[in-house]
Design a protein around this motif. Structure first.
Motif, PDB file in Angstrom:
ATOM      1  N   ALA A  81       0.617  -1.166  -0.099  1.00 51.15           N
ATOM      2  CA  ALA A  81      -0.224   0.140  -0.192  1.00 51.15           C
ATOM      3  C   ALA A  81       0.698   1.177   0.037  1.00 51.15           C
ATOM      4  O   ALA A  81       2.346   1.312   0.352  1.00 51.15           O
ATOM      5  CB  ALA A  81      -0.398   0.247   1.204  1.00 51.15           C
ATOM      6  N   ALA A  82       0.613   1.842  -0.858  1.00 49.73           N
ATOM      7  CA  ALA A  82       0.851   3.561  -0.468  1.00 49.73           C
ATOM      8  C   ALA A  82       0.710   4.328   0.309  1.00 49.73           C
ATOM      9  O   ALA A  82       0.085   4.182   0.890  1.00 49.73           O
ATOM     10  CB  ALA A  82       0.239   4.503  -1.841  1.00 49.73           C
ATOM     11  N   LEU A  83       2.555   4.710   0.883  1.00 52.76           N
ATOM     12  CA  LEU A  83       1.886   5.224   2.483  1.00 52.76           C
ATOM     13  C   LEU A  83       1.002   6.984   2.941  1.00 52.76           C
ATOM     14  O   LEU A  83       0.426   6.385   3.215  1.00 52.76           O
ATOM     15  CB  LEU A  83       3.448   5.878   3.150  1.00 52.76           C
ATOM     16  CG  LEU A  83       3.732   6.968   4.205  1.00 52.76           C
ATOM     17  CD1 LEU A  83       3.144   5.442   5.623  1.00 52.76           C
ATOM     18  CD2 LEU A  83       5.275   7.300   4.368  1.00 52.76           C
ATOM     19  N   MET A  84       0.959   7.872   1.417  1.00 54.07           N
ATOM     20  CA  MET A  84       0.957   8.756   1.893  1.00 54.07           C
ATOM     21  C   MET A  84      -0.841   8.911   1.190  1.00 54.07           C
ATOM     22  O   MET A  84      -1.471   8.329  -0.224  1.00 54.07           O
ATOM     23  CB  MET A  84       1.329  10.007   1.535  1.00 54.07           C
ATOM     24  CG  MET A  84       2.344  10.019   2.554  1.00 54.07           C
ATOM     25  SD  MET A  84       2.216   9.841   3.811  1.00 54.07           S
ATOM     26  CE  MET A  84       1.392  11.699   4.043  1.00 54.07           C
ATOM     27  N   PRO A  85      -1.579   9.172   1.653  1.00 57.32           N
ATOM     28  CA  PRO A  85      -3.387   9.505   0.663  1.00 57.32           C
ATOM     29  C   PRO A  85      -2.787  10.345  -0.556  1.00 57.32           C
ATOM     30  O   PRO A  85      -3.664   9.739  -1.659  1.00 57.32           O
ATOM     31  CB  PRO A  85      -3.748  10.507   2.026  1.00 57.32           C
ATOM     32  CG  PRO A  85      -3.592  10.350   2.831  1.00 57.32           C
ATOM     33  CD  PRO A  85      -1.866  10.249   2.875  1.00 57.32           C
TER      34      PRO A  85
END
Ligand SMILES: NC(=O)c1ccc[n+]([C@@H]2O[C@H](COP(=O)([O-])OP(=O)(O)OC[C@H]3O[C@@H](n4cnc5c(N)ncnc54)[C@H](OP(=O)(O)O)[C@@H]3O)[C@@H](O)[C@H]2O)c1
Length: 258
Positions: A81-85
């Protein structure tokens, strides 16, 4: 029981291999590079598994791996999953692919597959609030999409679970069969809310109290990669319904004490 691991070259996927073999389960490892996997594993372990090369974004590749090897269960550790929104990754597409392949296998067999998907602690509900962890710590948001998709699937079609660990840390980079850990890996687990959540007096501070309770709890949920592998492997061996169609939090009694 035959288990397909997607992402078997990753931190968790590679540790699932000895965990499953130690419980006498057969392993089908789905990887982008067989040579990468063989470089990570001792030859004595590599020769005990079946390796399928493919991309977890292709439904036909994942479905063929399940059908051709007569798999009873799938564990998806592929994609991160990507860390930042504001960032994005392949993870939602990979989870979408696994779900689609498992649905097609259900149509073929008229029997649901057991499927574990990796999520993150952000999906767990914070006790005493009506909110998920994400509301307080908005990182790795892509797991929300994965959970939303899974929630549309009944257990008669896919017997899914989504494991929601906080940070997972390696205990060792040596892989042996049988594994040396305790048979159950020792993790406590619960559905919907994290196990052994700790409340603090400052929860009663208006507006910010819950936020500080979440922060105080956050570091209590680190677990070992090996223990998460053991937890999934044990669940597959038991064939229990306890965590089917649930988001599952884990806690290590050895690390979780404040
Ligand atoms: N590690 C943590 O602390 C932690 C905590 C909570 C949740 N999680 C979640 O747990 C999962 C596993 O974490 P991890 O640390 O084991 O990840 P990782 O070490 O980065 O492994 C990711 C795996 O995905 C594979 N992969 C990526 N795209 C693929 C594709 N299109 N087709 C096939 N394989 C693909 C990679 O293969 P290659 O070797 O070919 O690149 C690699 O084996 C992730 O979804 C992560 O978001 C991790």
């Amino acid at each position: 029981m035959k288990v397909l691991i997607l992402g078997a070259t990753g931190n968790l996927g590679i540790r699932l291999i000895p965990a499953l073999l130690s419980r006498n389960l057969s392993v089908i490892a789905f990887v982008r590079s067989s040579s990468k996997l063989s470089s990570l594993l001792p030859p004595a372990i590599f020769k005990q598994i079946t390796v399928v090369e493919g991309d977890a974004k292709y439904v036909d590749s994942v479905k063929s791996a399940i059908v051709d090897h007569d798999c009873d269960a799938v564990v998806n550790t592929a994609g991160v999953a990507a860390l930042m929104p504001w960032n994005s990754s392949d993870l939602p597409e990979i989870v979408g692919t696994v779900v689609k392949a498992a649905k097609e296998v259900h149509q073929l067999r008229q029997k649901p597959l057991r499927v574990w998907i990796l999520g993150g602690m952000g999906l767990m509900d914070v006790p005493g609030t009506n909110s998920m962890f994400f509301r307080f710590v908005p990182i790795f948001h892509e797991h929300l999409k994965d959970l939303a998709l899974l929630k549309t699937i009944p257990s008669t079609v896919i017997r899914w679970s989504i494991l929601c660990p906080s940070r997972m840390i390696p205990r060792s980079t040596e892989f042996v069969v049988p594994v040396k850990d305790s048979p159950s890996g020792g993790l406590a687990a619960s559905a919907t809310v994290p196990p052994h959540w700790q409340d603090f007096w400052f929860r009663r501070i208006p507006f910010v109290g819950s936020f500080f309770v979440v922060l105080a709890n956050a570091s209590r949920y680190n677990t070992a990669l090996e223990d998460n592998a053991a937890f999934i492997a044990d669940d597959l061996v038991m064939g229990s319904d306890e965590f089917v169609c649930e988001k599952v939090g884990v806690w290590d009694p050895a690390q979780g004490k404040v």
